[in-house]
Design a protein around this motif. Sequence first.
Motif, mmCIF file in Angstrom:
data_model
loop_
_atom_site.group_PDB
_atom_site.id
_atom_site.type_symbol
_atom_site.label_atom_id
_atom_site.label_comp_id
_atom_site.label_asym_id
_atom_site.label_seq_id
_atom_site.Cartn_x
_atom_site.Cartn_y
_atom_site.Cartn_z
ATOM 1 N N VAL A 114 47.138 31.052 20.725
ATOM 2 C CA VAL A 114 46.721 32.828 21.915
ATOM 3 C C VAL A 114 45.424 31.779 22.633
ATOM 4 N N ALA A 115 44.957 31.259 22.221
ATOM 5 C CA ALA A 115 43.577 30.247 22.555
ATOM 6 C C ALA A 115 44.294 29.460 23.806
ATOM 7 N N LEU A 116 44.985 28.759 23.677
ATOM 8 C CA LEU A 116 45.884 27.669 24.874
ATOM 9 C C LEU A 116 46.460 28.245 25.604
ATOM 10 N N VAL A 117 47.146 29.321 25.457
ATOM 11 C CA VAL A 117 47.927 30.333 26.279
ATOM 12 C C VAL A 117 46.518 30.578 27.382
ATOM 13 N N GLY A 118 45.067 31.286 26.837
ATOM 14 C CA GLY A 118 43.817 31.493 27.662
ATOM 15 C C GLY A 118 43.376 30.175 28.970
ATOM 16 N N VAL A 119 44.069 28.773 28.219
ATOM 17 C CA VAL A 119 43.284 28.260 28.947
ATOM 18 C C VAL A 119 44.711 27.683 30.188
ATOM 19 N N PHE A 179 45.631 31.350 32.078
ATOM 20 C CA PHE A 179 44.522 32.525 33.057
ATOM 21 C C PHE A 179 43.774 31.085 32.944
ATOM 22 N N GLY A 180 43.820 30.247 32.814
ATOM 23 C CA GLY A 180 41.889 29.278 33.211
ATOM 24 C C GLY A 180 41.170 30.035 32.628
#
Length: 112
Positions: A75-80, A83-84
């Motif tokens: 999820v942290a990777l997806v956030g980066v 979602f920038g």
Amino acid sequence: MLALIPTWLLLGVAILVEVVSTSSIKLTEGFTRPLMTLLVLCGYGCSLWLLSQVVQRLEVGIVYAIWCGVGMAAVALVGVLVFGESVSLAKTAGIVLIVAGTILLSLASKGH
């Protein structure tokens, strides 16, 4: 039928569904979009059901640690990536420590 599916594959699918659901929470706009909210809730339900199948075969503590650790890192990777969101040394170190802790729990379980 589910008994024929490898346990680790079931866990992987549970993690994937949870990651998609968690990443999609932002798209519910504070649960004001009913269809997106329903999809997120169904995703969580599916993920938890899959997790309930996995804990019938593996230790619940290890399963939950892997589900949480891998899910959180993903999820942290997806956030980066999606979602920038920002990346910092502290955030990266925290994720590495959680993943390392998950690995240690898994190894400790196998030696038991």
